[in-house]
Design an enzyme around this catalytic site. Structure first.
Site, PDB file in Angstrom:
ATOM      1  N   SER A  27       0.828  -1.207   0.000  1.00 40.83           N
ATOM      2  CA  SER A  27       0.000   0.000   0.000  1.00 40.83           C
ATOM      3  C   SER A  27       0.862   1.257   0.000  1.00 40.83           C
ATOM      4  O   SER A  27       1.818   1.379   0.759  1.00 40.83           O
ATOM      5  CB  SER A  27      -0.915   0.004   1.235  1.00 40.83           C
ATOM      6  OG  SER A  27      -1.589   1.240   1.330  1.00 40.83           O
ATOM      7  N   SER A  29      -0.512   4.142   0.763  1.00 40.01           N
ATOM      8  CA  SER A  29      -1.184   5.096   1.645  1.00 40.01           C
ATOM      9  C   SER A  29      -0.258   5.690   2.703  1.00 40.01           C
ATOM     10  O   SER A  29      -0.298   6.906   2.942  1.00 40.01           O
ATOM     11  CB  SER A  29      -2.396   4.443   2.302  1.00 40.01           C
ATOM     12  OG  SER A  29      -3.400   4.193   1.341  1.00 40.01           O
ATOM     13  N   THR A  74      -8.842  -0.905   2.751  1.00 42.28           N
ATOM     14  CA  THR A  74      -8.795  -1.475   1.414  1.00 42.28           C
ATOM     15  C   THR A  74      -9.440  -2.854   1.475  1.00 42.28           C
ATOM     16  O   THR A  74     -10.024  -3.241   2.496  1.00 42.28           O
ATOM     17  CB  THR A  74      -7.343  -1.507   0.893  1.00 42.28           C
ATOM     18  OG1 THR A  74      -7.344  -1.954  -0.463  1.00 42.28           O
ATOM     19  CG2 THR A  74      -6.460  -2.405   1.736  1.00 42.28           C
ATOM     20  N   LYS A  78     -13.920  -3.180   2.949  1.00 47.31           N
ATOM     21  CA  LYS A  78     -14.764  -2.024   2.653  1.00 47.31           C
ATOM     22  C   LYS A  78     -16.239  -2.258   2.951  1.00 47.31           C
ATOM     23  O   LYS A  78     -16.973  -1.307   3.251  1.00 47.31           O
ATOM     24  CB  LYS A  78     -14.578  -1.593   1.195  1.00 47.31           C
ATOM     25  CG  LYS A  78     -13.188  -1.035   0.895  1.00 47.31           C
ATOM     26  CD  LYS A  78     -13.084  -0.527  -0.525  1.00 47.31           C
ATOM     27  CE  LYS A  78     -11.709   0.062  -0.812  1.00 47.31           C
ATOM     28  NZ  LYS A  78     -11.614   0.623  -2.175  1.00 47.31           N
ATOM     29  N   ASN A  99     -14.264   3.238   2.653  1.00 47.67           N
ATOM     30  CA  ASN A  99     -12.799   3.173   2.599  1.00 47.67           C
ATOM     31  C   ASN A  99     -12.156   4.133   3.607  1.00 47.67           C
ATOM     32  O   ASN A  99     -10.938   4.217   3.691  1.00 47.67           O
ATOM     33  CB  ASN A  99     -12.290   3.479   1.190  1.00 47.67           C
ATOM     34  CG  ASN A  99     -12.311   4.955   0.852  1.00 47.67           C
ATOM     35  OD1 ASN A  99     -13.183   5.698   1.324  1.00 47.67           O
ATOM     36  ND2 ASN A  99     -11.364   5.389   0.055  1.00 47.67           N
ATOM     37  N   ASP A 115     -13.372   7.273  -2.474  1.00 50.67           N
ATOM     38  CA  ASP A 115     -13.033   6.823  -3.823  1.00 50.67           C
ATOM     39  C   ASP A 115     -13.886   7.534  -4.868  1.00 50.67           C
ATOM     40  O   ASP A 115     -13.394   7.909  -5.940  1.00 50.67           O
ATOM     41  CB  ASP A 115     -13.234   5.310  -3.962  1.00 50.67           C
ATOM     42  CG  ASP A 115     -12.162   4.498  -3.278  1.00 50.67           C
ATOM     43  OD1 ASP A 115     -11.020   4.997  -3.163  1.00 50.67           O
ATOM     44  OD2 ASP A 115     -12.442   3.357  -2.859  1.00 50.67           O
ATOM     45  N   ALA A 139     -16.476  -5.427 -13.500  1.00 50.31           N
ATOM     46  CA  ALA A 139     -17.707  -5.350 -12.718  1.00 50.31           C
ATOM     47  C   ALA A 139     -17.472  -5.621 -11.239  1.00 50.31           C
ATOM     48  O   ALA A 139     -18.383  -6.052 -10.540  1.00 50.31           O
ATOM     49  CB  ALA A 139     -18.739  -6.341 -13.266  1.00 50.31           C
ATOM     50  N   ARG A 167     -22.624 -10.964 -13.357  1.00 53.48           N
ATOM     51  CA  ARG A 167     -21.972  -9.665 -13.211  1.00 53.48           C
ATOM     52  C   ARG A 167     -22.762  -8.582 -13.946  1.00 53.48           C
ATOM     53  O   ARG A 167     -22.870  -7.444 -13.478  1.00 53.48           O
ATOM     54  CB  ARG A 167     -20.544  -9.741 -13.759  1.00 53.48           C
ATOM     55  CG  ARG A 167     -19.591 -10.542 -12.910  1.00 53.48           C
ATOM     56  CD  ARG A 167     -19.343  -9.854 -11.584  1.00 53.48           C
ATOM     57  NE  ARG A 167     -18.166 -10.376 -10.908  1.00 53.48           N
ATOM     58  CZ  ARG A 167     -17.707  -9.942  -9.751  1.00 53.48           C
ATOM     59  NH1 ARG A 167     -18.340  -8.957  -9.130  1.00 53.48           N
ATOM     60  NH2 ARG A 167     -16.653 -10.457  -9.187  1.00 53.48           N
ATOM     61  N   TYR A 227      -2.066   1.409 -10.555  1.00 54.84           N
ATOM     62  CA  TYR A 227      -0.904   2.293 -10.468  1.00 54.84           C
ATOM     63  C   TYR A 227       0.415   1.541 -10.388  1.00 54.84           C
ATOM     64  O   TYR A 227       1.482   2.145 -10.477  1.00 54.84           O
ATOM     65  CB  TYR A 227      -1.030   3.266  -9.286  1.00 54.84           C
ATOM     66  CG  TYR A 227      -1.082   2.641  -7.914  1.00 54.84           C
ATOM     67  CD1 TYR A 227       0.085   2.248  -7.253  1.00 54.84           C
ATOM     68  CD2 TYR A 227      -2.284   2.459  -7.252  1.00 54.84           C
ATOM     69  CE1 TYR A 227       0.040   1.689  -5.998  1.00 54.84           C
ATOM     70  CE2 TYR A 227      -2.341   1.906  -5.989  1.00 54.84           C
ATOM     71  CZ  TYR A 227      -1.170   1.520  -5.370  1.00 54.84           C
ATOM     72  OH  TYR A 227      -1.223   0.967  -4.109  1.00 54.84           O
TER      73      TYR A 227
END
Length: 285
Positions: A27, A29, A74, A78, A99, A115, A139, A167, A227
């Protein structure tokens, strides 16, 4: 309702925050939040990461004292956290996903979802205010947040490209709940979605690589929520064709800015400083 800042929490001195999830080792964060604290002069604040799954979450929350300002969550927490909270914001309720948890001065646990506004802010930063149509690739949980963001950005129908009828039904259900006209199509036809003025890729790493050769000559905007690794094959091909690309780091930074502001009560959070810290961390591997 909106989440309230934690600055009126009891006590003074060192404050704590952290990101929870499983797995959590990679992470970014902590990098982003610590950079914000340093820039804001919050030298007595700390931000860490903890490996916590659904089974351990109730005990972890019960063990927190008044020095805690908030938590970032995360997967897979959630939705699991919702029954453990005192209240959640309308934004979080709209997608049944939290989150961000802010601990208020009276000891309440308030859940929010940054988010969704983070996606909207990341798009606006790239000049995407409104589009007539859009496509969502995938999805999963991020796709529902994408639909919630598109409720504010897309004026017309959204086509979701999925792998199963189950889905597809989920995405149509989310569309009805969020006020978005959702059409569904088979994943085999996902290349067609790349012709939309805005395409949002919400799938795991590698899933969209095969679509890189299908990027149109004059692409619109691609929002790829990954990312690391970056750029994805699809994002690289999109940029090479001259299209605008919004990346997962953009989303991560914008949603973290909102978390910092809610947890510390300090606004604005230093977006540029946080993004630079994230870029350095990714470059260092």
């Amino acid at each position: 309702m909106t989440a309230r800042a934690a600055t009126d929490a009891p006590g003074s001195g060192a404050r704590k925050a952290a990101v929870l999830g499983s797995p959590i080792d990679h992470s970014l964060s902590p990098v982003l939040h610590r950079a914000a604290y340093a820039e804001l002069g919050l030298t007595d604040w700390s931000y860490d990461r903890y490996e916590v799954d659904e089974a351990r979450l109730p005990g972890f929350l019960e063990g927190l004292d008044a020095s805690w300002a908030g938590l970032s969550l995360t997967m897979p927490l959630k939705r699991a956290v919702i029954p453990l909270l005192d209240e959640i914001t309308d934004t979080a309720a709209s997608v049944e996903a939290v989150n961000t948890v802010v601990f208020t001065g009276d000891g309440r646990r308030v859940g929010d979802n940054t988010d969704i506004p983070g996606m909207i802010a990341a798009l606006r930063e790239r000049g995407v205010e409104k589009v007539e149509t859009a496509a969502v690739l995938g999805a999963g949980a991020t796709a529902s947040s994408a639909l919630a963001a598109l409720a504010h950005v897309c004026a017309g129908p959204v086509t979701a490209y999925v792998r199963s009828e189950a889905r597809a039904a989920e995405m149509r259900g989310w569309g009805e709940r969020l006020g978005v006209q959702v059409r569904t199509a088979d994943w085999a036809d996902a290349a067609e979605g790349l012709r939309a003025p805005l395409a949002i890729a919400t799938t795991p790493a590698g899933t969209t690589d095969a679509l890189a050769g299908a990027v149109p000559d004059r692409p619109g905007t691609l929002f790829d929520v990954l990312y690391d690794p970056w750029p994805t094959a699809l994002a690289a091909a999109w940029s090479a064709r001259g299209g605008a690309v919004v990346g997962g780091l953009d989303l991560l930074v914008h949603q973290a800015v909102l978390q910092v502001e809610q947890m510390t009560g300090r606004t604005p959070a230093p977006l540029a400083v946080m993004r630079a810290a994230g870029e350095r961390a990714l470059a260092a591997g």
